[in-house]
Design an enzyme around this catalytic site. Structure first.
Site, PDB file in Angstrom:
ATOM      1  N   ARG A  99       0.837  -1.195   0.000  1.00  0.00           N
ATOM      2  CA  ARG A  99       0.000   0.000   0.000  1.00  0.00           C
ATOM      3  C   ARG A  99       0.875   1.249   0.000  1.00  0.00           C
ATOM      4  O   ARG A  99       1.938   1.275   0.641  1.00  0.00           O
ATOM      5  CB  ARG A  99      -0.847  -0.030   1.268  1.00  0.00           C
ATOM      6  N   THR A 374      -8.652   0.634  -9.353  1.00  0.00           N
ATOM      7  CA  THR A 374      -8.240  -0.625  -8.773  1.00  0.00           C
ATOM      8  C   THR A 374      -8.477  -1.771  -9.760  1.00  0.00           C
ATOM      9  O   THR A 374      -9.369  -1.689 -10.593  1.00  0.00           O
ATOM     10  CB  THR A 374      -9.085  -0.857  -7.511  1.00  0.00           C
ATOM     11  N   THR A 392      -3.963  -0.829  -7.240  1.00  0.00           N
ATOM     12  CA  THR A 392      -4.749   0.348  -7.593  1.00  0.00           C
ATOM     13  C   THR A 392      -3.954   1.632  -7.674  1.00  0.00           C
ATOM     14  O   THR A 392      -2.870   1.747  -7.094  1.00  0.00           O
ATOM     15  CB  THR A 392      -5.879   0.534  -6.550  1.00  0.00           C
ATOM     16  N   ASN A 394      -6.165   4.121  -7.051  1.00  0.00           N
ATOM     17  CA  ASN A 394      -7.398   4.632  -6.459  1.00  0.00           C
ATOM     18  C   ASN A 394      -8.390   4.952  -7.576  1.00  0.00           C
ATOM     19  O   ASN A 394      -8.943   4.046  -8.154  1.00  0.00           O
ATOM     20  CB  ASN A 394      -7.168   5.814  -5.519  1.00  0.00           C
ATOM     21  N   ASP A 416      -8.074   8.237   0.328  1.00  0.00           N
ATOM     22  CA  ASP A 416      -8.589   7.137   1.161  1.00  0.00           C
ATOM     23  C   ASP A 416      -8.407   7.427   2.655  1.00  0.00           C
ATOM     24  O   ASP A 416      -8.955   6.721   3.493  1.00  0.00           O
ATOM     25  CB  ASP A 416      -7.904   5.808   0.807  1.00  0.00           C
ATOM     26  N   SER A 445      -7.902   0.940   3.435  1.00  0.00           N
ATOM     27  CA  SER A 445      -8.359   0.427   2.147  1.00  0.00           C
ATOM     28  C   SER A 445      -9.570  -0.485   2.322  1.00  0.00           C
ATOM     29  O   SER A 445      -9.827  -0.999   3.416  1.00  0.00           O
ATOM     30  CB  SER A 445      -7.220  -0.366   1.505  1.00  0.00           C
ATOM     31  N   GLY A 466     -13.512  -1.515  -6.972  1.00  0.00           N
ATOM     32  CA  GLY A 466     -14.802  -0.853  -6.785  1.00  0.00           C
ATOM     33  C   GLY A 466     -14.884  -0.030  -5.514  1.00  0.00           C
ATOM     34  O   GLY A 466     -15.982   0.172  -4.980  1.00  0.00           O
ATOM     35  N   GLY A 467     -13.735   0.440  -5.008  1.00  0.00           N
ATOM     36  CA  GLY A 467     -13.747   1.298  -3.822  1.00  0.00           C
ATOM     37  C   GLY A 467     -14.472   0.622  -2.671  1.00  0.00           C
ATOM     38  O   GLY A 467     -14.241  -0.558  -2.380  1.00  0.00           O
TER      39      GLY A 467
HETATM   40  O1  DON Z   1      -8.049   1.046  -1.342  1.00  0.00           O
HETATM   41  C1  DON Z   1      -9.209   1.291  -1.620  1.00  0.00           C
HETATM   42  O2  DON Z   1     -10.151   0.894  -0.964  1.00  0.00           O
HETATM   43  C2  DON Z   1      -9.493   2.117  -2.866  1.00  0.00           C
HETATM   44  N1  DON Z   1      -8.376   2.962  -3.162  1.00  0.00           N
HETATM   45  C3  DON Z   1      -9.837   1.206  -3.995  1.00  0.00           C
HETATM   46  C4  DON Z   1     -10.110   1.946  -5.273  1.00  0.00           C
HETATM   47  C5  DON Z   1     -10.922   1.214  -6.254  1.00  0.00           C
HETATM   48  O3  DON Z   1     -11.361   0.123  -6.067  1.00  0.00           O
HETATM   49  C6  DON Z   1     -11.177   1.957  -7.517  1.00  0.00           C
HETATM   50  N2  DON Z   1     -12.307   1.461  -8.177  1.00  0.00           N
HETATM   51  N3  DON Z   1     -13.355   1.997  -8.293  1.00  0.00           N
END
Ligand code: DON
Length: 564
Positions: A99, A374, A392, A394, A416, A445, A466-467
């Protein structure tokens, strides 16, 4: 007013009926020995070729990471970070945290104005949004500990693609077209290789600067990125764009091997990512709650099933907001959060009849810790070693900032962090002290690279992008296979929905909740917001009872399975 809002949500709910039905019984690619599933067919093929040449799953993972940095620049990267979960063929688990970290000059209020308000976009776009990248160090560490083929053989396929060019897919062309304005606005040197009036499917992209940087990484390993000319280019880019990453930050960056989170739910063992990702803990909490309800009998995405999943998610995400952050900076009560009695207690105010108001659901109080865009890819090799990686920048194309002369994008992972208690980040997630900004700290994350065992044997490799929706995407796919008996591909195809405590609504793909379920949920008091463009992108591999492998490649993206 309230009635008006309810009517809007009712209309949206009714709209959800007109959706296409996903093929939940579709079977994916089946192979007998080894497989890679990733977000891009060229990256999957490169990984499968490495496996065919006798490389192991970790060799393939390294090659796929670098290949994605070329052909899938919206999330594949060398300027970002990720998490890797590993299960050796003998069952030994391991996890690598690569990370990004906050630069040494970062501070708690760096995204706030004089009145203490969050300055829009400062943590999301441009130079200040970038954390210190972890990917290259992560790949070097992964290769040193578990790789078998020479390092240069794993980086070279990506260099070949960057140097000679590769054809754009239709979806990638659309994404590049959407970014043209930001690429100009946020860069101090024009990224000519990605600027075009209109990108079309089949156009060839050539990335000479990136090929050069990858060449340095191939020849010098870690030093090819964190020292010498690449580090100088990054610092120069920061100086031009008022960013704060220095050569010292780069020299100090280290990825970390961590003990993965594990949990047993029925006959499933879950091996997943530990903090600074919230993914593993949240996934085990969700599966533990779900196990108490007769979901198979109630049926896939029936009113009762959807209601239970949403109410579980509401409580689990409230815990995430309060208790989760970088364990090197904040005492995350891991054991308390995973304690089955604690998890069950979180559901005591649950009613099967109606939705709970998120404002009355507070984070729980687990026992304190006593000791101190990601993309995901899944790999199984012919020996049965498994690797699950989520990596990712992000957002799509990260901070939108290319390192001038280096040809690669920097992440916008700083978003984040919780810029201010209660202020939502780009995924609407809120946080508190646990995830406040501090120099050298890792931002929380949701990434959930996961490996499952069933009856002590390798069963599934799964993860998603997918965040905030990553956790619930992985959760639903596992439920689709384990509870509802869908094949791997059908489980990935199936419509998804998501709740994250705040904002208090269910995000639902068109088609995830049929007319009856949509109406039933509305009658219980749930609010439903449609999500166009899909929720999450997943990549899974299922070990079939006869030992063959079935791939689940994401139909919402260009994803592909490859193997033999
Ligand atoms: O680490 C995380 O939770 C986010 N930076 C992930 C970002 C992500 O999945 C982008 N997609 N929409």
């Amino acid at each position: 007013m309230l009635v008006g809002k309810r009517i809007v949500f009712f209309v949206l709910t009714i709209n959800l009926v007109s959706c296409k039905i996903q093929d939940v019984q579709e079977k994916g690619l089946v192979t007998s020995k080894a497989m890679v599933v990733s977000a891009h067919p060229l990256a999957s093929q490169i990984g499968a070729d490495i496996l065919k040449r006798g490389g192991n799953a970790m060799d393939a993972a390294v090659a796929v990471q670098f290949a994605l940095a070329v052909v899938y620049p919206d999330a594949g990267n060398i300027g970002g970070g990720g998490f890797l979960v590993f299960r050796k063929h003998d069952g030994t688990p391991d996890a690598l945290d690569y990370r990004e970290k906050a630069p040494a000059a970062a501070h708690r209020n760096m995204y706030l104005d004089q009145n203490g308000e969050v300055i829009p976009n400062l943590s999301r776009k441009g130079h200040l949004a970038a954390g210190v990248p972890g990917t290259v160090d992560g790949m070097v560490q992964a290769h040193q500990k578990y790789g078998s083929l020479p390092w240069r053989d794993l980086v070279q396929p990506a260099i070949f693609l960057a140097e000679n060019g590769f054809p754009l897919t239709k979806k990638e062309a659309v994404k590049l077209n959407e970014e043209q304005k930001d690429f100009i606005k946020y860069n101090t040197r024009r990224p000519a290789f990605f600027l075009k009036k209109r990108w079309e499917e089949g156009d060839t992209v050539v990335l000479k600067d990136l090929a050069k940087t990858l060449g340095l990484i191939r020849d010098k390993g870690r030093a090819g990125f964190y020292e010498g000319s690449t580090a100088e280019l990054i610092e120069a880019e920061m100086n031009r764009g008022k960013g704060i990453i220095t050569q010292a930050d780069l020299a100090n960056y280290q990825s970390v091997w961590r003990k993965p989170i594990t949990g047993q739910v029925g006959n499933l063992k879950i091996i997943s990512m530990t903090p600074p990702s919230s993914g593993g803990i949240a996934l085990i909490q969700l599966l533990t709650i779900a196990q108490k309800f007769p979901l198979k009998e109630w049926g896939w995405n029936s009113v009762k099933t959807a209601h239970v999943l949403v109410e579980a998610e509401r409580r689990v995400y409230a815990d995430r907001a309060r208790h989760l952050g970088d364990p090197d900076f904040y005492q995350v009560p891991v054991a308390g959060l995973l304690d089955t009695a604690y998890i069950r207690k979180r559901m005591t105010d649950f009613s099967l009849k109606k939705a709970t108001d998120s404002d009355v659901v507070s984070p729980g109080t687990p026992a304190p810790q006593e000791n101190p865009h990601t993309t995901h890819y899944s790999i199984i090799d012919a020996q049965g070693n498994a690797v699950s990686v989520t990596t990712t920048l992000n957002s799509n194309f990260g901070s939108k900032v290319f390192v001038g002369g280096g040809g690669f994008l920097l992440n916008n992972e700083m978003d984040d962090f919780s810029a201010k208690p209660g202020a939502p980040n780009s995924y609407g997630l809120v946080g508190e002290e646990a995830n406040a900004i501090a120099p050298n700290k890792r931002m929380l994350s949701s990434m959930t690279p996961t490996i499952l065992e069933k009856d002590e044997k390798l069963f599934m490799v799964i993860g998603a992008m997918g965040g905030s929706t990553i956790i619930t995407t992985v959760f639903q796919i596992i439920m689709n296979v384990v509870v509802h008996d869908f094949p791997m591909q059908g489980a990935v195809n199936a419509g998804r929905f998501h709740h994250q405590w705040k904002p208090d609504w269910i995000l639902s793909e068109w088609g995830a909740l049929g007319p009856f379920t949509g109406l039933g949920m509305w009658l219980k008091g749930h609010k439903i917001a449609p999500k166009t463009g899909g929720i999450g992108r997943a990549a899974g591999i299922l070990v079939l009872p006869d030992g063959r492998l079935e791939g689940g490649a994401e139909p919402r993206g260009d994803d592909a399975a490859a193997g033999f």
